[in-house]
Design an enzyme around this catalytic site. Sequence first.
Site, short mmCIF file in Angstrom:
data_model
loop_
_atom_site.label_atom_id
_atom_site.label_comp_id
_atom_site.label_asym_id
_atom_site.label_seq_id
_atom_site.Cartn_x
_atom_site.Cartn_y
_atom_site.Cartn_z
N ILE A 291 21.46 61.89 -30.12
CA ILE A 291 21.65 60.94 -31.22
C ILE A 291 21.14 59.57 -30.75
O ILE A 291 21.63 59.04 -29.76
CB ILE A 291 23.12 60.84 -31.62
CG1 ILE A 291 23.56 62.17 -32.19
CG2 ILE A 291 23.32 59.73 -32.64
CD1 ILE A 291 25.03 62.25 -32.48
N GLU A 293 21.75 56.55 -30.73
CA GLU A 293 22.71 55.53 -31.14
C GLU A 293 22.23 54.14 -30.75
O GLU A 293 22.63 53.16 -31.35
CB GLU A 293 24.10 55.76 -30.57
CG GLU A 293 24.15 56.80 -29.52
CD GLU A 293 25.30 56.63 -28.57
OE1 GLU A 293 25.08 56.88 -27.39
OE2 GLU A 293 26.39 56.23 -29.01
N ASP A 335 1.68 24.70 -51.36
CA ASP A 335 1.57 23.36 -51.93
C ASP A 335 0.49 22.62 -51.15
O ASP A 335 0.25 22.93 -49.99
CB ASP A 335 2.88 22.59 -51.73
CG ASP A 335 3.92 22.99 -52.73
OD1 ASP A 335 3.55 23.62 -53.73
OD2 ASP A 335 5.10 22.68 -52.49
N ASN A 714 20.21 59.12 -21.10
CA ASN A 714 20.36 58.46 -22.39
C ASN A 714 20.62 56.97 -22.22
O ASN A 714 20.10 56.14 -22.94
CB ASN A 714 21.52 59.11 -23.13
CG ASN A 714 21.58 58.66 -24.57
OD1 ASN A 714 20.54 58.35 -25.14
ND2 ASN A 714 22.75 58.61 -25.14
P1 ATP Z 1 1.90 19.30 -54.37
O1 ATP Z 1 2.34 20.05 -55.56
O2 ATP Z 1 0.76 19.90 -53.65
O3 ATP Z 1 3.00 18.85 -53.47
P2 ATP Z 1 1.77 16.74 -55.57
O4 ATP Z 1 2.65 16.03 -54.64
O5 ATP Z 1 0.59 16.04 -56.07
O6 ATP Z 1 1.18 18.03 -54.97
P3 ATP Z 1 3.80 16.46 -57.49
O7 ATP Z 1 4.73 15.90 -56.47
O8 ATP Z 1 4.33 17.37 -58.53
O9 ATP Z 1 2.65 17.24 -56.78
O10 ATP Z 1 3.05 15.26 -58.14
C1 ATP Z 1 2.22 15.44 -59.24
C2 ATP Z 1 1.63 14.13 -59.67
O11 ATP Z 1 2.67 13.23 -60.01
C3 ATP Z 1 0.84 13.43 -58.58
O12 ATP Z 1 -0.50 13.81 -58.59
C4 ATP Z 1 0.99 11.97 -58.95
O13 ATP Z 1 0.03 11.58 -59.89
C5 ATP Z 1 2.34 11.91 -59.62
N1 ATP Z 1 3.36 11.45 -58.69
C6 ATP Z 1 3.65 11.94 -57.47
N2 ATP Z 1 4.63 11.27 -56.88
C7 ATP Z 1 5.00 10.30 -57.74
C8 ATP Z 1 6.00 9.26 -57.75
N3 ATP Z 1 6.82 9.09 -56.72
N4 ATP Z 1 6.07 8.48 -58.83
C9 ATP Z 1 5.27 8.65 -59.87
N5 ATP Z 1 4.33 9.58 -59.94
C10 ATP Z 1 4.18 10.42 -58.91
#
Ligand code: ATP
Length: 891
Positions: A291, A293, A335, A714
């Site tokens: 077995i 185990e 991302d 074993n």
């Molecule tokens: P990922 O999804 O790859 O992390 P990301 O950071 O661009 O990329 P989000 O964080 O969803 O994705 O941001 C999307 C968009 O929102 C950005 O491209 C920007 O234009 C805007 N954004 C990001 N951060 C801010 C913030 N702190 N204040 C206002 N607008 C923002």
Amino acid sequence: MAEHKTEIKDYFTQPIDDLLKKFNVDQQVGLKSEQVEQLRSEYGSNALKEKERRSIFAMFISQLNDALIYVLFAAVIITFVMGEYTDAIIILIVIIINASLGVFQELKANNAIAALQKLSNPKAIVKRNGEQLELPADELVPGDIVILEAGRYVPADLRLLENANLKVDESSLTGESVPVEKDLDAEIKTDYTAIGDRLNMSFMSSLVTFGRGTGIVVATGNQTEVGKIANYLAEENNSKTPLEIRLNHLGKTLGKLAVGICVLIFVISYFQGRDLTEMFLTSVSLAVASIPEGLTAIVAIVLSIGVTKMAKQKAIIKKLPAVETLGSVNIVCSDKTGTLTQNKMTVKELFTFGDQLIDVDSEDPILPEEQLLVEGMFLASDATLDGEKKTGDPTEVALLALADSWSIDRKEIHKQQERVDELAFDSDRKMMSTLHKKEGEWVLYAKGAVDNLILKCDRVMEHGEIIPFTDAHKELVDKAVDDMSHKALRTLGFAFKPVKSKISPEEFEEDLVFVGVVGMIDPPREEVKDSIQSAKEAGIETIMITGDHKQTAFAIAKELGIAEEEKQVVTGKEINSLSVEDLSSKISDYKVFARVSPEHKVNIVKAFQANGNIVSMTGDGVNDAPSLNMADIGVAMGITGTDVAKNSADMILADDNFSTIISAIEQGRNIYNNIKKSVIFLLSSNVGEVLAMLVAIISGMPIPLLATQLLWINLITDTLPAVALGMDPGDKSVMEEKPRSIKENFFSHGAGWRVILGGVLIGILTIVAFVIGYWEHDYSVFDKQIPEDIHDYARTMAFLTIIACQLFYSLSFRHEYKSIFQVGLFSNKYLILAILMGFGLQLILLFIPVLRDSFRLQLVSPRDWGVVILLGLVPLILNEGIKVFQRMGRK
Ligand code: ATP
């Protein structure tokens, strides 16, 4: 302590000022270090009492609670009664060693899991000594001023001091699944108000799903509401992985088979008129020997060593089954910001209608709208920047740095324009706005993704004047965004509006005045390009998922080798116009998903999965939880990730780095292979033992291996190399293989074959050695009158040979088709050590007279040592020979 408890009992009915006074704390400054120390010694750590660990003794006892061990105990008693004291003692020792190994394995696995949990413990943002810090949540003390943000756990029980649209999921405490909107002014009159109705409070272990706020800690650790709930246990993580469950089943089936065989042997020997007590013992030990185990114990050891090693390399496994699934992943959705890129943003260009595009490094703001843009953008930010010290969103840190580089006195402007309300950023709106009081008037600042923001604007600012928004303006903005995006700059728009009176958040983002756009670089991480390439060679496709602009995303994807042509980029908007079926059928054409929201991520995962892919998805925000759950491997960011995302993930990246995912996949493949090696080795050894016994008994030979000898094999010969195989160093070439099919059986790729081949060979060779042992003394194995010491001699031959076979054969398990020299004969030092120890222990057994007599062994002639070694090498050599053909086949 009791005194304090009564003092702060009615914390939700008291006026806030009284509370602050009681704790002697200033809301803006937080506690001072001396206060913290004192409170900490008074209240202890802000941790919930852990469930008491089982004592080592209790673990030991539970190891003995096993049907097989009962049989062995029975054997001890019977041998004892029969006067076979040595046998009784040996079996007893075996029981103890076996149980100790089990305890060791349990401890090791528990510690590994506890250490991992610690790594993913939540953190809290606290104000202390006038500074904002991020601390492990268990360091909080009553009186601490804590900042709450969407995505974070509430780290202790808090009375709220500030509330910007806070919504909190309190389901862990109240069972209410809809997030609760908090209300600072809620008047709570009695101490008996239900937890869910104490709207001016927020409780430990609930999750902030929206907004921001601050609060003062009024209870920590077991004084909190959740701590008071009797028997509250941190979620216990003793779930078995599918692999472990499958192996458990396998072990049980084999166990039943073994017991069946033992009964069969017992019955046959009864009719053959063999010595029954000896047969009883033999059957019992055969059962134990056959077995496997050690199987689940070894798998658990290998898993826990593996995940500990992964944690050191920044991949923290939260759910053990992930280790297995990792090896099958063929799509890694990542991302962009911070994972593929460095998340070190710097503003490079700035666009306004007056001056068009300027390079911020070489020009200073001269136009009023340029000044407004830079001021408004940092006012509408939550990040902090003080010299080298920074907290918060790197996008915002870049905006603060821009203000600093233009010598804007941020402190002064903050003072002149106090923030009175805000609408937090979320990745669906892709915007954030704040309302400020300025010289008796109000002004709203909004920043966000240009395409979203522009839809909320009806006017623009040009040369300091507010004029209507025309198509010509729109064209200018589009062109500026296009220019910046082609240079892989991340764009962020800015708008504002002066208002006569205080407006509510619903009215924030409408009728805005568009001011301009900034473009910031976020360079790709250096190591990522190579990782993407090596992933490709391993049959793994990298997909970029980003909230960023299409062009920016494509520019970076191209640089990293994710996409070659623009048609491989698709936007969230385009996805919206596709049906689920259409998306599934087209999904393999896309490499970059731009301007997507978290909801799109779920559909993307589903579409990939619908095509039979095993998908890993990264995420950091609150809204990423569903896609992390949906993915086969949900990966949360350790640094920028919210507690919500970490909670839903299977794995956490301590360094937020894409390359870590790929090395985790490599590790996952290696761990799976190592487990497979151990298991296949163990099984083939067991098959060998059972077969040798069966053949001998059915053909009417004497017993080739005694009970105690079988137990020894074993315990020692099987276990040492099996554990060592589980620790095999990673094989780089695993990343030259395609991902393992999720349906793949443990015994595929010739593994099952190796069990049978090895088992049969080992069984036969053992019998051959046994027969030679008699020949040496001119007896035939079937003779009736053979002196006892000749039996002992022949059994010694069988014993030494089976051990030699297993020890040598273990070398061959290190690789499916590579030779032992190609993998490096000495590259697994543990295995070499295990083999040396295995042989060393045989020599000790043989050459120490007491032990030799207890195991009824005989010294063998040098010539017979030669026979043992030669026979012992046969399975290894044969298997290596087969590999030569396998390698030719692969070519
Ligand atoms: P990922 O999804 O790859 O992390 P990301 O950071 O661009 O990329 P989000 O964080 O969803 O994705 O941001 C999307 C968009 O929102 C950005 O491209 C920007 O234009 C805007 N954004 C990001 N951060 C801010 C913030 N702190 N204040 C206002 N607008 C923002």
